[in-house]
Design an enzyme around this catalytic site. Structure first.
Site, PDB file in Angstrom:
ATOM      1  N   GLU A   9     -53.266  11.516  24.344  1.00  0.00           N
ATOM      2  CA  GLU A   9     -54.375  10.986  25.134  1.00  0.00           C
ATOM      3  C   GLU A   9     -55.258  10.050  24.310  1.00  0.00           C
ATOM      4  O   GLU A   9     -55.743   9.038  24.821  1.00  0.00           O
ATOM      5  CB  GLU A   9     -55.212  12.130  25.705  1.00  0.00           C
ATOM      6  CG  GLU A   9     -54.515  12.913  26.806  1.00  0.00           C
ATOM      7  CD  GLU A   9     -54.193  12.074  28.027  1.00  0.00           C
ATOM      8  OE1 GLU A   9     -54.842  11.027  28.236  1.00  0.00           O
ATOM      9  OE2 GLU A   9     -53.279  12.445  28.779  1.00  0.00           O
ATOM     10  N   TYR A  11     -63.132  11.747  30.139  1.00  0.00           N
ATOM     11  CA  TYR A  11     -61.742  11.687  30.606  1.00  0.00           C
ATOM     12  C   TYR A  11     -60.821  12.519  29.721  1.00  0.00           C
ATOM     13  O   TYR A  11     -60.008  13.314  30.217  1.00  0.00           O
ATOM     14  CB  TYR A  11     -61.234  10.242  30.639  1.00  0.00           C
ATOM     15  CG  TYR A  11     -59.729  10.209  30.739  1.00  0.00           C
ATOM     16  CD1 TYR A  11     -59.090  10.462  31.948  1.00  0.00           C
ATOM     17  CD2 TYR A  11     -58.938  10.013  29.595  1.00  0.00           C
ATOM     18  CE1 TYR A  11     -57.710  10.495  32.027  1.00  0.00           C
ATOM     19  CE2 TYR A  11     -57.560  10.050  29.664  1.00  0.00           C
ATOM     20  CZ  TYR A  11     -56.949  10.289  30.890  1.00  0.00           C
ATOM     21  OH  TYR A  11     -55.588  10.347  30.962  1.00  0.00           O
ATOM     22  N   ASP A  23     -58.201   8.213  35.005  1.00  0.00           N
ATOM     23  CA  ASP A  23     -58.008   6.995  34.226  1.00  0.00           C
ATOM     24  C   ASP A  23     -57.790   5.826  35.187  1.00  0.00           C
ATOM     25  O   ASP A  23     -57.991   5.955  36.399  1.00  0.00           O
ATOM     26  CB  ASP A  23     -56.841   7.161  33.246  1.00  0.00           C
ATOM     27  CG  ASP A  23     -55.494   7.331  33.948  1.00  0.00           C
ATOM     28  OD1 ASP A  23     -55.459   7.402  35.207  1.00  0.00           O
ATOM     29  OD2 ASP A  23     -54.464   7.395  33.244  1.00  0.00           O
TER      30      ASP A  23
END
Length: 376
Positions: free
Chosen positions: A66, A149, A167
């Site tokens: 990520e 996020y 996202d």
């Protein structure tokens, strides 16, 4: 992509799929999560950081992927990820690494603050959390380099918490699903609320990855594949004929241009001077060919007062251009040989060993340009 599930594996999937319910779902989208998960079970992407079906995910690999994927594509990240985990297979190994090693391995991915925070986060987790990731969004957000996020993505994918990771891919899917006409970035809060209303309590980690896969492979920015989208029957934008036009975006202003001078500084034996940029700011902590501040206007030859040493500085023909996210940089390059080099702060490096240092892409361009014109 994985093929269709059969036999006991399919049976387990069907059992897991039962009981899916969404938080604050609208009546018209009650079954969207179930259809999306059924699609994901057949078409999920095979990615190096993704756990196989029915295998527990590795939080370290989820976190690392990520961070790497921020502002970058899957295609660009896959090879970096494989090399990274081969060298540092777990948190403890990464925490023991030197920052320069991590920055060097990060070269080419850009946004180097991510690499610094990655290293800092690994050290924090080993020192303060016993080498284990927290499984809640709030605790994850307290760690270096982990924002809203990323915390949601880790909580959902690594720990199966009903967190909503939004996202760019998810924004696009939701904007089309609900026909949100408001322009980005002002639409972000509304899209986040709508996405949260679709997040199921069952299999939230798979659901988060399914939304990402849908946006990346079917609900693409241009020419979306509406004919084979599992959510086509729910899509308000498809019904209105506006799917390809959404999400709308505010018109961006042209990127400003900044200017600077890079000093190709050599000593009589040909070694080149490098120095480390300040830890804070753009390209923080990276090695560079010494340069002036990057200004909004051309500064002229007076900036030679910013040179790292006294030398007969001569301009090289041409220059280097590099585009960052928010501006374009134009660098003039001047060269000079320093005789009293022992008094100069920095690292003198033979040309053949420049590749051993963590040079950002713009500085690699400077090196290539300088070497080409020095040879000429």
């Amino acid at each position: 992509m994985h093929g269709r599930l059969d036999g006991p594996e399919k049976q387990r999937t069907d059992i897991r799929r039962t009981g899916i319910r969404c938080v604050n779902q609208s009546a018209g989208h009650q079954d969207a999560a179930g259809r999306l998960l059924a699609w994901y079970d057949r078409h999920r992407r095979d990615l190096p950081w993704r756990a196989p079906p029915f295998c527990p995910p590795d939080p370290y690999r989820v976190w690392l992927s990520e961070i790497m994927l921020q502002q970058t594509t899957v295609a660009a990240v896959e090879a970096y990820f494989r090399r990274f985990v081969a060298r540092w297979p777990n948190l403890e190994a990464l925490a023991r690494a030197e920052l320069d090693e991590v920055l060097h391995a990060w070269q080419g991915l850009g946004y180097y603050a991510r690499a610094r925070n990655l290293h800092k986060c690994a050290k924090t987790l080993v020192r303060e959390h016993g080498g284990r990731f927290p499984d809640r969004e709030e605790a994850l957000r307290a760690l270096p380099g982990i924002g809203v996020y990323t915390a949601a993505a880790i909580a959902a994918i690594a720990f199966d918490r009903p967190a909503t990771a939004v996202d760019g891919n998810v924004e696009r899917v939701v904007a089309r699903l609900f026909a949100v006409e408001q322009e980005l970035p002002r639409a972000k809060p509304a899209l986040r609320r709508l996405a949260a209303g679709l997040t199921p309590h069952a299999r939230p980690g798979d659901y988060a990855q399914a939304m990402m896969d849908l946006g990346a492979t079917v609900c693409t920015p241009k020419s979306p594949g509406c004919g084979y989208c599992p959510l086509a029957g729910d899509c308000a934008a498809l019904r209105a004929g506006t799917a390809a036009d959404l999400p709308r975006r505010e018109t961006r202003a042209a990127r400003p241009i900044r200017y600077g001078i890079a000093f190709w500084t050599t000593r009589p034996d040909g070694a080149v001077l490098l120095r480390r940029r300040p830890e804070s700011g753009l390209l923080g902590g990276m090695m560079e060919i010494p340069s002036t501040d990057w200004r909004d206007t051309r500064s002229g030859r007076r900036v030679l007062a910013d040179a790292p040493a006294q030398a007969d500085w001569q301009p090289m023909p041409g220059g280097v251009s590099h585009t960052f996210t928010h501006f374009r940089l134009e660098l003039e390059i001047v060269s000079g040989v320093v005789k009293d080099w022992r008094r100069v702060a920095g690292v003198w490096t033979p040309v053949a060993r420049l590749g051993e240092h963590a040079l950002p892409s713009v500085m690699k361009k400077v090196v290539r340009h300088a070497l080409a014109h020095s040879a000429g």
